[in-house]
Design a protein around this motif. Sequence first.
Motif, PDB file in Angstrom:
ATOM      1  N   ASN A  32       1.866  -4.771 -17.254  1.00 58.63           N
ATOM      2  CA  ASN A  32       1.425  -5.938 -16.495  1.00 58.63           C
ATOM      3  C   ASN A  32       1.775  -5.827 -15.013  1.00 58.63           C
ATOM      4  O   ASN A  32       1.444  -6.707 -14.229  1.00 58.63           O
ATOM      5  CB  ASN A  32       2.068  -7.208 -17.070  1.00 58.63           C
ATOM      6  N   PHE A  33       2.449  -4.725 -14.646  1.00 57.88           N
ATOM      7  CA  PHE A  33       2.884  -4.573 -13.260  1.00 57.88           C
ATOM      8  C   PHE A  33       2.419  -3.211 -12.761  1.00 57.88           C
ATOM      9  O   PHE A  33       3.201  -2.284 -12.610  1.00 57.88           O
ATOM     10  CB  PHE A  33       4.405  -4.692 -13.172  1.00 57.88           C
ATOM     11  N   ILE A  34       1.101  -3.120 -12.520  1.00 57.05           N
ATOM     12  CA  ILE A  34       0.503  -1.841 -12.152  1.00 57.05           C
ATOM     13  C   ILE A  34      -0.347  -1.990 -10.890  1.00 57.05           C
ATOM     14  O   ILE A  34      -0.724  -3.104 -10.508  1.00 57.05           O
ATOM     15  CB  ILE A  34      -0.348  -1.261 -13.303  1.00 57.05           C
ATOM     16  N   TYR A  35      -0.640  -0.866 -10.266  1.00 59.66           N
ATOM     17  CA  TYR A  35      -1.446  -0.832  -9.048  1.00 59.66           C
ATOM     18  C   TYR A  35      -2.740  -0.059  -9.310  1.00 59.66           C
ATOM     19  O   TYR A  35      -2.709   0.985  -9.974  1.00 59.66           O
ATOM     20  CB  TYR A  35      -0.696  -0.123  -7.921  1.00 59.66           C
ATOM     21  N   PRO A  36      -3.877  -0.515  -8.785  1.00 54.94           N
ATOM     22  CA  PRO A  36      -5.094   0.306  -8.847  1.00 54.94           C
ATOM     23  C   PRO A  36      -4.923   1.536  -7.977  1.00 54.94           C
ATOM     24  O   PRO A  36      -4.225   1.498  -6.959  1.00 54.94           O
ATOM     25  CB  PRO A  36      -6.185  -0.627  -8.311  1.00 54.94           C
ATOM     26  N   ILE A  37      -5.545   2.634  -8.363  1.00 50.36           N
ATOM     27  CA  ILE A  37      -5.387   3.888  -7.630  1.00 50.36           C
ATOM     28  C   ILE A  37      -5.846   3.738  -6.172  1.00 50.36           C
ATOM     29  O   ILE A  37      -5.358   4.435  -5.271  1.00 50.36           O
ATOM     30  CB  ILE A  37      -6.149   5.025  -8.347  1.00 50.36           C
ATOM     31  N   ALA A  38      -6.753   2.785  -5.918  1.00 44.59           N
ATOM     32  CA  ALA A  38      -7.253   2.553  -4.560  1.00 44.59           C
ATOM     33  C   ALA A  38      -6.179   1.987  -3.631  1.00 44.59           C
ATOM     34  O   ALA A  38      -6.385   1.909  -2.416  1.00 44.59           O
ATOM     35  CB  ALA A  38      -8.455   1.619  -4.594  1.00 44.59           C
ATOM     36  N   ARG A  39      -5.037   1.578  -4.186  1.00 37.98           N
ATOM     37  CA  ARG A  39      -3.937   1.095  -3.340  1.00 37.98           C
ATOM     38  C   ARG A  39      -3.340   2.246  -2.503  1.00 37.98           C
ATOM     39  O   ARG A  39      -2.601   2.009  -1.563  1.00 37.98           O
ATOM     40  CB  ARG A  39      -2.868   0.436  -4.214  1.00 37.98           C
ATOM     41  N   ILE A  40      -3.676   3.501  -2.865  1.00 41.63           N
ATOM     42  CA  ILE A  40      -3.282   4.661  -2.069  1.00 41.63           C
ATOM     43  C   ILE A  40      -4.302   4.799  -0.932  1.00 41.63           C
ATOM     44  O   ILE A  40      -5.483   5.047  -1.178  1.00 41.63           O
ATOM     45  CB  ILE A  40      -3.242   5.935  -2.924  1.00 41.63           C
ATOM     46  N   ILE A  41      -3.853   4.638   0.301  1.00 38.78           N
ATOM     47  CA  ILE A  41      -4.801   4.491   1.416  1.00 38.78           C
ATOM     48  C   ILE A  41      -5.478   5.798   1.806  1.00 38.78           C
ATOM     49  O   ILE A  41      -6.519   5.779   2.467  1.00 38.78           O
ATOM     50  CB  ILE A  41      -4.106   3.873   2.655  1.00 38.78           C
ATOM     51  N   ASN A  42      -4.910   6.942   1.436  1.00 36.61           N
ATOM     52  CA  ASN A  42      -5.516   8.222   1.813  1.00 36.61           C
ATOM     53  C   ASN A  42      -5.785   9.091   0.585  1.00 36.61           C
ATOM     54  O   ASN A  42      -5.394  10.255   0.533  1.00 36.61           O
ATOM     55  CB  ASN A  42      -4.646   8.969   2.837  1.00 36.61           C
TER      56      ASN A  42
ATOM     57  N   ASP B 131       0.826  -1.201   0.000  1.00 37.33           N
ATOM     58  CA  ASP B 131       0.000   0.000   0.000  1.00 37.33           C
ATOM     59  C   ASP B 131       0.867   1.261   0.000  1.00 37.33           C
ATOM     60  O   ASP B 131       2.073   1.210   0.255  1.00 37.33           O
ATOM     61  CB  ASP B 131      -0.978   0.012   1.184  1.00 37.33           C
ATOM     62  N   PHE B 132       0.223   2.385  -0.309  1.00 34.49           N
ATOM     63  CA  PHE B 132       0.902   3.666  -0.479  1.00 34.49           C
ATOM     64  C   PHE B 132       0.155   4.739   0.309  1.00 34.49           C
ATOM     65  O   PHE B 132      -1.058   4.636   0.513  1.00 34.49           O
ATOM     66  CB  PHE B 132       0.928   4.071  -1.958  1.00 34.49           C
ATOM     67  N   GLN B 133       0.886   5.773   0.731  1.00 33.29           N
ATOM     68  CA  GLN B 133       0.257   6.893   1.419  1.00 33.29           C
ATOM     69  C   GLN B 133       0.782   8.207   0.856  1.00 33.29           C
ATOM     70  O   GLN B 133       1.985   8.372   0.640  1.00 33.29           O
ATOM     71  CB  GLN B 133       0.529   6.830   2.926  1.00 33.29           C
ATOM     72  N   LEU B 134      -0.138   9.141   0.617  1.00 31.61           N
ATOM     73  CA  LEU B 134       0.236  10.489   0.211  1.00 31.61           C
ATOM     74  C   LEU B 134       0.818  11.215   1.418  1.00 31.61           C
ATOM     75  O   LEU B 134       0.207  11.252   2.486  1.00 31.61           O
ATOM     76  CB  LEU B 134      -0.982  11.250  -0.304  1.00 31.61           C
TER      77      LEU B 134
ATOM     78  N   LEU C 163      -6.302  13.675  -9.050  1.00 25.57           N
ATOM     79  CA  LEU C 163      -5.688  12.346  -8.921  1.00 25.57           C
ATOM     80  C   LEU C 163      -6.684  11.219  -9.182  1.00 25.57           C
ATOM     81  O   LEU C 163      -6.345  10.199  -9.786  1.00 25.57           O
ATOM     82  CB  LEU C 163      -5.079  12.212  -7.519  1.00 25.57           C
ATOM     83  N   LYS C 164      -7.940  11.389  -8.734  1.00 22.21           N
ATOM     84  CA  LYS C 164      -8.935  10.324  -8.900  1.00 22.21           C
ATOM     85  C   LYS C 164      -9.406  10.158 -10.341  1.00 22.21           C
ATOM     86  O   LYS C 164     -10.170   9.242 -10.635  1.00 22.21           O
ATOM     87  CB  LYS C 164     -10.127  10.594  -7.985  1.00 22.21           C
ATOM     88  N   GLN C 165      -8.957  11.028 -11.242  1.00 24.26           N
ATOM     89  CA  GLN C 165      -9.284  10.859 -12.662  1.00 24.26           C
ATOM     90  C   GLN C 165      -8.488   9.717 -13.285  1.00 24.26           C
ATOM     91  O   GLN C 165      -8.800   9.267 -14.388  1.00 24.26           O
ATOM     92  CB  GLN C 165      -9.008  12.155 -13.429  1.00 24.26           C
ATOM     93  N   PHE C 166      -7.458   9.238 -12.569  1.00 24.79           N
ATOM     94  CA  PHE C 166      -6.600   8.166 -13.072  1.00 24.79           C
ATOM     95  C   PHE C 166      -6.999   6.854 -12.401  1.00 24.79           C
ATOM     96  O   PHE C 166      -7.377   6.826 -11.236  1.00 24.79           O
ATOM     97  CB  PHE C 166      -5.137   8.497 -12.775  1.00 24.79           C
ATOM     98  N   SER C 167      -6.931   5.770 -13.161  1.00 29.48           N
ATOM     99  CA  SER C 167      -7.413   4.483 -12.655  1.00 29.48           C
ATOM    100  C   SER C 167      -6.313   3.625 -12.030  1.00 29.48           C
ATOM    101  O   SER C 167      -6.567   2.862 -11.090  1.00 29.48           O
ATOM    102  CB  SER C 167      -8.079   3.686 -13.784  1.00 29.48           C
ATOM    103  N   HIS C 168      -5.096   3.723 -12.552  1.00 36.74           N
ATOM    104  CA  HIS C 168      -3.991   2.886 -12.096  1.00 36.74           C
ATOM    105  C   HIS C 168      -2.700   3.699 -12.101  1.00 36.74           C
ATOM    106  O   HIS C 168      -2.638   4.768 -12.722  1.00 36.74           O
ATOM    107  CB  HIS C 168      -3.821   1.652 -12.989  1.00 36.74           C
ATOM    108  N   PHE C 169      -1.681   3.138 -11.459  1.00 33.09           N
ATOM    109  CA  PHE C 169      -0.369   3.773 -11.504  1.00 33.09           C
ATOM    110  C   PHE C 169       0.719   2.709 -11.447  1.00 33.09           C
ATOM    111  O   PHE C 169       0.472   1.558 -11.090  1.00 33.09           O
ATOM    112  CB  PHE C 169      -0.201   4.797 -10.366  1.00 33.09           C
ATOM    113  N   GLN C 170       1.910   3.099 -11.844  1.00 26.23           N
ATOM    114  CA  GLN C 170       3.056   2.208 -11.728  1.00 26.23           C
ATOM    115  C   GLN C 170       4.298   3.010 -11.389  1.00 26.23           C
ATOM    116  O   GLN C 170       4.352   4.233 -11.550  1.00 26.23           O
ATOM    117  CB  GLN C 170       3.272   1.381 -13.003  1.00 26.23           C
ATOM    118  N   LEU C 171       5.299   2.287 -10.880  1.00 29.97           N
ATOM    119  CA  LEU C 171       6.545   2.894 -10.441  1.00 29.97           C
ATOM    120  C   LEU C 171       7.628   2.613 -11.474  1.00 29.97           C
ATOM    121  O   LEU C 171       7.765   1.482 -11.933  1.00 29.97           O
ATOM    122  CB  LEU C 171       6.977   2.315  -9.096  1.00 29.97           C
ATOM    123  N   ILE C 172       8.377   3.653 -11.826  1.00 27.87           N
ATOM    124  CA  ILE C 172       9.488   3.458 -12.757  1.00 27.87           C
ATOM    125  C   ILE C 172      10.760   4.080 -12.180  1.00 27.87           C
ATOM    126  O   ILE C 172      10.729   5.115 -11.546  1.00 27.87           O
ATOM    127  CB  ILE C 172       9.209   4.064 -14.149  1.00 27.87           C
ATOM    128  N   ASN C 173      11.854   3.398 -12.398  1.00 26.32           N
ATOM    129  CA  ASN C 173      13.185   3.960 -12.156  1.00 26.32           C
ATOM    130  C   ASN C 173      14.167   3.215 -13.051  1.00 26.32           C
ATOM    131  O   ASN C 173      13.738   2.491 -13.963  1.00 26.32           O
ATOM    132  CB  ASN C 173      13.573   3.905 -10.664  1.00 26.32           C
TER     133      ASN C 173
END
Length: 208
Positions: free
Chosen positions: A188-198, A81-84, A170-180
């Motif tokens: 194929n390696f993405i998170y739903p926006i709801a994974r952000i707890i706040n 999970d993620f937190q803003l 932010l809620k206009q987007f459905s998913h996100f992913q991390l890149i570096n």
Amino acid sequence: MSQFIESIKVEDQEIYLLEYHQKRVNQTFAHFGKEGSIDLKKIFEHLEHDEDGLFKFRIVYDLDKKVRTQMIPYAIPEIEDFQLVENNSFDYSFKFEDRKELERMKMKSKAEEIIIVKNNHITDTSFSNLLFLKGKEWFTPNTYLLNGVQRQDLLKSKEIKETEITLQNLKQFSHFQLINSLNDFDENFIYPIARIINLPGNEEYLDL
């Protein structure tokens, strides 16, 4: 003296995005008024690395051109999970080895990973840039903390677009992913926006 770090992807003995890493190192030396730079390709070749698999080639250096290297086996993390986290004063324009402020923000959060909010705008996680999905298109915030090498490469190849991403949209987007440098663009390696707890409207942000 400040120390800086580059983390470079090496897979099956091949080094990736070296041109971008070298450019960032050169810019670091130039910004702090130092002539010359260090040669990442020569440093890598001197190691004579011969193991297959995915590795993080970690280079710590200072402006006197003193260098430490490590070759570390790497696996892409799965984050629960993620937190803003709001921090309007944090600056990470250069890739400093010192990550105390990032670790402090993570320790105060209630999630495994943080997404740093600066002046109401989405920036990065503690270790990566971010991509957000709207419809079939991927976008990256134009308010990044560090202009990562993978981010630069994806923008150059036009696989992603840059846009303003705020707490309000932010809620206009459905998913996100991390890149570096080690986490590639991968649909194929993405998170739903709801994974952000706040998410905005759910609860208060963590103001640091």
